[in-house]
Motif scaffolding. Structure first.
Motif, short mmCIF file in Angstrom:
data_model
loop_
_atom_site.label_atom_id
_atom_site.label_comp_id
_atom_site.label_asym_id
_atom_site.label_seq_id
_atom_site.Cartn_x
_atom_site.Cartn_y
_atom_site.Cartn_z
N ASP A 481 0.83 -1.21 0.00
CA ASP A 481 0.00 0.00 0.00
C ASP A 481 0.86 1.26 0.00
OD1 ASP A 481 -2.17 -1.57 -0.08
OD2 ASP A 481 -2.74 -1.30 2.03
N GLU A 482 1.96 1.19 0.76
CA GLU A 482 2.84 2.37 0.82
C GLU A 482 3.48 2.66 -0.54
OE1 GLU A 482 5.63 1.58 3.97
OE2 GLU A 482 3.87 1.48 5.28
N GLU A 483 3.91 1.61 -1.19
CA GLU A 483 4.54 1.79 -2.51
C GLU A 483 3.52 2.36 -3.50
OE1 GLU A 483 7.96 -1.69 -2.52
OE2 GLU A 483 5.95 -2.17 -3.20
N ILE A 484 2.30 1.89 -3.40
CA ILE A 484 1.26 2.38 -4.30
C ILE A 484 1.02 3.87 -4.05
CG2 ILE A 484 -1.22 2.25 -4.80
CD1 ILE A 484 -1.00 -0.76 -4.41
N GLN A 485 0.96 4.21 -2.76
CA GLN A 485 0.75 5.60 -2.39
C GLN A 485 1.84 6.49 -2.99
OE1 GLN A 485 -1.98 6.14 -0.90
NE2 GLN A 485 -1.58 8.34 -1.16
N LYS A 486 3.09 6.01 -2.87
CA LYS A 486 4.24 6.78 -3.34
C LYS A 486 4.16 6.93 -4.87
CE LYS A 486 9.24 6.67 -3.15
NZ LYS A 486 9.73 5.79 -4.19
N ARG A 487 3.81 5.82 -5.52
CA ARG A 487 3.73 5.84 -6.97
C ARG A 487 2.67 6.84 -7.44
NH1 ARG A 487 6.91 5.30 -10.95
NH2 ARG A 487 5.92 4.58 -12.86
N MET A 488 1.56 6.83 -6.75
CA MET A 488 0.48 7.72 -7.15
C MET A 488 0.91 9.19 -6.98
SD MET A 488 -1.75 6.27 -8.55
CE MET A 488 -2.29 5.45 -9.57
N GLU A 489 1.69 9.42 -5.93
CA GLU A 489 2.20 10.79 -5.74
C GLU A 489 3.14 11.17 -6.89
OE1 GLU A 489 3.87 10.85 -1.79
OE2 GLU A 489 1.88 10.43 -0.96
N GLU A 490 3.95 10.21 -7.31
CA GLU A 490 4.86 10.48 -8.43
C GLU A 490 4.10 10.80 -9.71
OE1 GLU A 490 8.42 7.48 -6.98
OE2 GLU A 490 7.14 6.91 -8.65
N LEU A 491 2.93 10.18 -9.82
CA LEU A 491 2.17 10.36 -11.07
C LEU A 491 1.28 11.60 -11.04
CD1 LEU A 491 1.13 6.67 -11.83
CD2 LEU A 491 2.88 8.01 -12.97
N ALA A 492 1.30 12.28 -9.89
CA ALA A 492 0.36 13.39 -9.73
C ALA A 492 0.49 14.42 -10.85
CB ALA A 492 0.56 14.04 -8.38
#
Ligand code: AMP
Length: 561
Positions: A481-492
């Motif tokens: 979940d943390e990695e997903i969260q981080k990835r989504m922030e990168e894609l913002a």
């Protein structure tokens, strides 16, 4: 550990990532290159690489090569009475590379990133993936060869948007790709090539010159003599890079024939080949909508780019020196190993956003008003279409269809059918909207889809600004979940609408100001181009936006005189 593999037409390589850099793994003979050649004898024993190539002259019917060209087709190769498909032959090469890597690294290798030509379609990519599976390798991801080259050169690390051309001249194939690093996304913009042009043609020119000088014809040579001549010509071709003349000879009817060839003669004789090389370069640039001078960097891969006449030709063409820091045979495998390290989320490599294309359409179910007051429900509305370059973020605005409708439900679907029921259901979201006459309230539905099979769905009520979000994870995604969260922030950044980019905003402002000042025909013309630009911005396709912006800019220049 995940390894990187360059499964080439002529040679294949395997690489891994350690101590902060990618490294080639030597094969059982201690060499970096394993010829992509397979031989199978009558008993069914398999030979791969140099051993298989050596068997060529003794048992030609037991050997297959250049089978990569037939990948994804039904073609069958008959080796000593056994039949094989191209992917089966490729799997034998992969198995051999895997065994070499296991012996070298002392651990079992089960996963790989494999490179494929940028123009490989779905069928050929799937065949490559199957080849990996047959060899006991889970193909974690495929990377296009030019992208791998760019990754190996570290070009993704640039802070500035960059356009580059990857020039790949191998033994028998030639590929040109135009790539663009744009807002941190590395994208293949255009590809072109010639499947039957490569270093071997330059060898043939050398052999032909030799025959002319020594008054012989190819027909008068036996098969073995031809092989001998070509071997010497191949050597002379490599030697001529560093001198202004070469002398070589070969055994012809019991006597050694010799001739001297100057670099100038050779260059003139290669003129026709150089003209042929120019074509795909021109085509790829035209397809990408670029000029020669727009290219910031030229990368060379493939063994034949070591030819100094090819290099000189490119320097004259682009008016800049190509980047040749890496060994042109090894660049792609090194890039694949870097990508493997990214996939493993190694600390040493900054994860970059590499693009791929989405192989299916993602959308939602909608009600369609096909005539005033007549509705049909259960229809599918695509949001991210098949073959869209991913990662991507697209928004669609949906309106209420009933008076006093108080909520909107977004069903998330994947598939190609016009009807929602035929597509795959992935999940749903519901959001309240203020009651109002139908068509007055609306929601913006944004899908953001990433290369790691992550889909973020966001629904936002236009009038109140309230929003809801959900993330749908594909089966093969193992991120926490943390990695997903981080990835989504990168894609913002992807979600910033193209219209909000500074340059687009500026062009629109200028256009609107001029529209207000203009009258009559001028005004109509401006309106036409502004509308086209706005439509392109809405669709979010980068190439289309650039084209429409250029058109609009030209009109603005004309009208502002
Ligand atoms: P590849 O398919 O990328 O391995 O490229 C093989 C081709 O590169 C063959 O045609 C070789 O003759 C050519 N090649 C390799 N080394 C050199 C060199 N030093 N000079 C010219 N051509 C070379």
């Amino acid at each position: 550990m995940i390894v990187g593999i360059d499964l080439g037409t002529t040679n294949s390589l395997i690489a891994y990532f350690a101590d902060g850099e990618p490294k080639i793994i030597p094969n059982r003979l201690g060499k970096h290159l394993t010829p992509s050649v397979v031989s199978v004898d009558e008993e069914g024993n398999v030979y791969v690489g140099e051993t298989a190539r050596e068997r060529m002259s003794l048992y030609p019917d037991s050997v297959a090569q250049t089978f990569k060209r037939s990948m994804g087709t039904e073609r069958e190769y008959n080796l000593s009475g056994h039949k094989f498909k191209p992917e089966e032959l490729s799997s034998m090469v992969l198995r051999s590379l895997k065994e070499d890597a296991e012996a070298f690294l002392g651990e079992e290798i089960t996963e790989a990133v494999i490179s494929v030509p940028a123009y490989f379609d779905d069928k050929r990519r799937k065949a490559t993936k199957r080849a990996g599976e047959l060899a006991g390798l889970k193909v974690e991801r495929m990377i296009s060869e030019p992208t791998a080259a760019a990754v190996a050169y570290g070009l993704y690390d640039r802070t500035k948007d960059t356009r580059f051309l990857v020039f790949d001249l191998g033994g028998g194939t030639f590929d040109v790709s135009v790539l663009e690093l744009y807002h941190n996304i590395l994208e293949v913009r255009a590809v072109a090539g010639d499947n039957y042009l490569g270093g071997e043609d330059f060898t043939a020119v050398m052999a032909k010159l030799f025959l002319q000088k020594s008054g012989l014809s190819l027909q008068s040579l036996s098969e073995k003599e031809q092989v001998r001549l070509y071997r010497q010509a191949e050597k002379a071709k490599c030697d001529i890079n560093d001198t202004d003349k070469v002398t070589f000879g070969f055994l012809y009817k019991e006597e050694t024939k010799e001739a001297e060839i100057s670099a100038k003669e050779y260059e003139e004789a290669c003129e026709e080949l150089l003209m042929k090389i120019r074509e795909p370069v021109k085509k790829s640039l035209a397809d990408a909508g670029l000029k020669l001078s727009d290219i910031d960097e030229v990368l060379l891969i493939g063994g034949a780019t070591r030819l100094s006449i090819v290099r000189d030709f490119l320097i004259r063409l682009f008016r800049k020196f190509p980047d040749t820091k890496l060994n042109p045979d090894e660049t792609v495998a090194l890039g694949a190993a870097v990508q493997a390290a990214m996939k493993e989320r190694r600390e040493e490599v900054k994860e970059v956003i590499l693009t791929d294309v989405c192989s299916f359409t993602l959308g939602t179910e909608v009600v369609v008003e096909y005539e005033e007051g007549k509705f049909e429900d259960g229809r599918f509305c695509p949001i991210i279409e098949r073959n869209t370059v991913i990662p991507a973020s697209h928004t669609e605005r949906l309106f209420t269809v009933r008076d006093n409708q108080d909520k909107v439900r977004v069903r998330v679907l994947q598939g190609e059918s016009r009807f929602a029921r035929n597509n795959l259901y992935l999940g749903e979201l519901e959001i309240e909207v203020p009651k109002a006459p139908k068509g007055q309230e609306s929601v913006d539905v944004t899908y953001t889809y990433d290369i790691n099979s992550l889909l973020e769905v966001e629904v936002k009520v236009v009038s109140t600004g309230r929003s809801q979000k959900m993330i749908i994870k594909g089966q093969d995604n193992q991120m926490t979940d943390e990695e997903i969260q981080k990835r989504m922030e990168e894609l913002a950044y992807l979600k910033i609408q193209p219209r909000d980019y500074e340059e687009n905003r500026l062009v629109l402002l200028r256009a609107e100001r001029m529209y207000e000042e203009a009258l009559g025909e001028s005004r109509k013309k401006l309106d036409h181009y502004i509308t086209a630009f706005e439509a392109a911005l809405k669709r979010g396709d980068h190439d289309e936006i650039m084209d429409a912006r250029q058109d609009l800019n030209e009109v603005l220049e004309e009208e502002d005189k």
